[in-house]
Design a protein around this motif. Structure first.
Motif, PDB file in Angstrom:
ATOM      1  N   GLN A  92      18.931 -23.065  21.626  1.00 19.85           N
ATOM      2  CA  GLN A  92      18.756 -24.036  22.665  1.00 19.85           C
ATOM      3  C   GLN A  92      17.616 -23.622  23.405  1.00 19.85           C
ATOM      4  O   GLN A  92      17.293 -22.277  23.810  1.00 19.85           O
ATOM      5  CB  GLN A  92      19.879 -24.064  23.673  1.00 19.85           C
ATOM      6  N   ILE A  93      16.569 -24.362  23.714  1.00 21.39           N
ATOM      7  CA  ILE A  93      15.232 -24.145  24.550  1.00 21.39           C
ATOM      8  C   ILE A  93      15.164 -25.096  25.845  1.00 21.39           C
ATOM      9  O   ILE A  93      15.356 -26.465  25.507  1.00 21.39           O
ATOM     10  CB  ILE A  93      14.084 -23.970  23.838  1.00 21.39           C
ATOM     11  N   MET A  94      14.905 -24.443  26.747  1.00 24.42           N
ATOM     12  CA  MET A  94      14.495 -25.397  28.093  1.00 24.42           C
ATOM     13  C   MET A  94      13.016 -24.956  28.536  1.00 24.42           C
ATOM     14  O   MET A  94      13.087 -23.692  28.861  1.00 24.42           O
ATOM     15  CB  MET A  94      15.569 -25.547  29.048  1.00 24.42           C
ATOM     16  N   SER A  95      12.131 -25.868  28.792  1.00 27.98           N
ATOM     17  CA  SER A  95      10.910 -25.255  29.175  1.00 27.98           C
ATOM     18  C   SER A  95      11.154 -26.062  30.801  1.00 27.98           C
ATOM     19  O   SER A  95      11.007 -27.144  30.910  1.00 27.98           O
ATOM     20  CB  SER A  95       9.601 -26.091  28.734  1.00 27.98           C
ATOM     21  N   ALA A  96      11.299 -25.260  31.629  1.00 29.98           N
ATOM     22  CA  ALA A  96      11.652 -25.427  33.159  1.00 29.98           C
ATOM     23  C   ALA A  96      10.459 -26.046  33.699  1.00 29.98           C
ATOM     24  O   ALA A  96      10.484 -27.069  34.711  1.00 29.98           O
ATOM     25  CB  ALA A  96      12.315 -24.289  33.997  1.00 29.98           C
ATOM     26  N   GLY A  97       9.190 -25.462  33.632  1.00 33.99           N
ATOM     27  CA  GLY A  97       8.078 -26.375  34.108  1.00 33.99           C
ATOM     28  C   GLY A  97       8.180 -26.657  35.694  1.00 33.99           C
ATOM     29  O   GLY A  97       8.230 -25.663  36.564  1.00 33.99           O
ATOM     30  N   THR A  98       7.969 -27.663  35.865  1.00 31.47           N
ATOM     31  CA  THR A  98       7.684 -28.245  37.305  1.00 31.47           C
ATOM     32  C   THR A  98       9.086 -28.041  38.020  1.00 31.47           C
ATOM     33  O   THR A  98       9.171 -28.166  39.306  1.00 31.47           O
ATOM     34  CB  THR A  98       7.349 -29.525  37.482  1.00 31.47           C
ATOM     35  N   GLY A  99      10.100 -28.010  37.376  1.00 34.69           N
ATOM     36  CA  GLY A  99      11.525 -27.763  37.989  1.00 34.69           C
ATOM     37  C   GLY A  99      12.460 -28.765  37.321  1.00 34.69           C
ATOM     38  O   GLY A  99      12.372 -29.719  36.915  1.00 34.69           O
ATOM     39  N   ILE A 100      13.615 -27.962  36.878  1.00 34.37           N
ATOM     40  CA  ILE A 100      15.053 -28.610  36.705  1.00 34.37           C
ATOM     41  C   ILE A 100      16.200 -27.775  37.264  1.00 34.37           C
ATOM     42  O   ILE A 100      16.114 -26.943  37.955  1.00 34.37           O
ATOM     43  CB  ILE A 100      14.954 -28.554  34.961  1.00 34.37           C
ATOM     44  N   PHE A 101      17.267 -28.921  37.142  1.00 37.68           N
ATOM     45  CA  PHE A 101      18.576 -28.271  37.656  1.00 37.68           C
ATOM     46  C   PHE A 101      19.340 -28.331  36.458  1.00 37.68           C
ATOM     47  O   PHE A 101      19.251 -29.146  35.375  1.00 37.68           O
ATOM     48  CB  PHE A 101      19.082 -29.216  38.681  1.00 37.68           C
ATOM     49  N   HIS A 102      20.264 -27.448  36.154  1.00 38.50           N
ATOM     50  CA  HIS A 102      21.261 -27.432  34.944  1.00 38.50           C
ATOM     51  C   HIS A 102      22.384 -26.581  35.246  1.00 38.50           C
ATOM     52  O   HIS A 102      22.577 -25.804  36.223  1.00 38.50           O
ATOM     53  CB  HIS A 102      20.625 -26.973  33.722  1.00 38.50           C
ATOM     54  N   SER A 103      23.417 -26.765  34.470  1.00 35.44           N
ATOM     55  CA  SER A 103      24.810 -26.267  34.454  1.00 35.44           C
ATOM     56  C   SER A 103      25.161 -25.671  33.042  1.00 35.44           C
ATOM     57  O   SER A 103      24.919 -26.496  32.375  1.00 35.44           O
ATOM     58  CB  SER A 103      25.749 -26.848  35.079  1.00 35.44           C
TER      59      SER A 103
END
Length: 237
Positions: A92-103
Motif C-alpha cells: 500500500q502507498i499513500m502520498s500524503a502531499g498537501t495533507g491527509i487523515f487516515h486510520s
C-alpha cells in the motif's frame, strides 16, 4: 563501499499494550541521533497490533508512506474516501502531499496483525494526495527479486515521489543473487523479513537491517530459507 548494521535487538521499542513496535530509526518516543534515517528512508517500523485495535484518525503531510502487511488483515480508511483491507502479499502507498487523515485498524477480533510502516522523504512537496495498492503473487518472489515500488507510474509495482526502488524476494537455502543499483548515488537498505542471509560478507538474521552505499552492486546469499526487502533510496535529501 560503506555499510551500517542494525541488528534486530538494537531497535527502539514501544509497548502501548495494544501496539508493540520496533523502530529501526528514531520515531515518536524513541530518539537516537545516530539513527535518524538512511538517506531518504526516514521510518521503518515493525508493528504488531492486537486484535480489534488500531490507530485512530490522524494526519500526515509531505511524506510517502508505504505499508506492507506481514500477517493478518489491516483496515485502512482515509480522508480521500478510501476504505480498504490489506493483507499479506499487498503493498500500500499513500502520498500524503498537501495533507491527509487516515486510520488503520486490525480487521480481525481474534488475531494480531503484523505490518511494516515505511516513510520515504519525497522529492516534491505539496503534491496532490493519492492512494494505491497492489497484490503480489507468492510465486513471483521465488528465488528472485521482484520490483514492488519505483518512481515510475508505468513501471512494475506502486510508485512514489522519490527516486527509490523496492524489491522483495523469497529464497531457498544456498541461492544467491546480485542487485545492481538503479542510481550510483543511491544506497540500499536491506531488511531481513525471514531467515538468515549474507550480504557482502555480513551475516544477517530475521529483522536485521543492513545499509550499503558508495557501490553499484550488492551480492546476497541465502543461508537458510529466507525473505528479504531491499529498499534503494537517495542518500542525499
Amino acid at each position: 563501499m560503506k555499510t551500517i548494521v542494525h541488528k534486530a535487538d538494537t531497535r527502539g521499542k514501544a509497548d502501548h499494550g495494544w501496539l508493540h513496535s520496533n523502530h529501526s530509526f528514531s520515531f515518536a518516543n524513541y530518539y537516537n541521533p545516530e539513527r535518524m534515517n538512511f538517506g531518504a528512508l526516514r521510518v521503518l517500523n515493525d508493528d504488531i497490533v492486537s486484535a480489534g485495535m488500531g490507530f485512530g484518525k490522524h494526519p500526515h503531510d509531505n511524506m510517502e508512506i508505504i505499508s506492507i502487511p506481514l500477517e493478518g488483515d489491516l483496515e485502512h480508511k482515509d480522508s480521500m474516501g478510501n476504505t480498504t483491507v490489506i493483507k499479506q502479499g499487498d503493498i500500500q502507498i499513500m502520498s500524503a502531499g498537501t495533507g491527509i487523515f487516515h486510520s488503520e485498524y486490525n480487521k480481525n477480533n481474534d488475531a494480531p496483525v503484523k505490518f511494516l510502516q515505511i516513510w520515504i522523504i519525497p522529492n516534491q512537496k505539496n503534491v496532490v494526495p493519492r492512494y494505491d495498492q497492489i497484490t503480489l503473487q507468492e510465486s513471483e518472489l521465488k528465488n528472485q527479486l521482484l520490483q514492488v515500488l519505483s518512481p515510475n507510474s508505468e513501471d512494475s509495482g506502486v510508485w512514489i515521489h522519490q527516486n527509490a526502488w523496492f524489491h522483495i524476494g523469497k529464497f531457498e537455502k544456498g541461492n544467491s543473487i546480485s542487485y545492481e543499483l538503479k542510481n550510483p548515488n543511491n544506497g540500499v537498505y536491506a531488511f531481513i523479513l525471514e531467515g538468515d542471509m549474507n550480504i557482502e560478507g555480513q551475516s544477517l538474521n530475521k529483522r536485521d537491517g543492513f545499509g550499503v552505499w558508495d557501490t553499484t552492486k550488492i551480492n546476497v546469499i541465502a543461508d537458510s530459507e529466507s525473505k528479504i526487502l531491499l529498499m534503494e533510496v537517495p542518500m542525499s535529501i
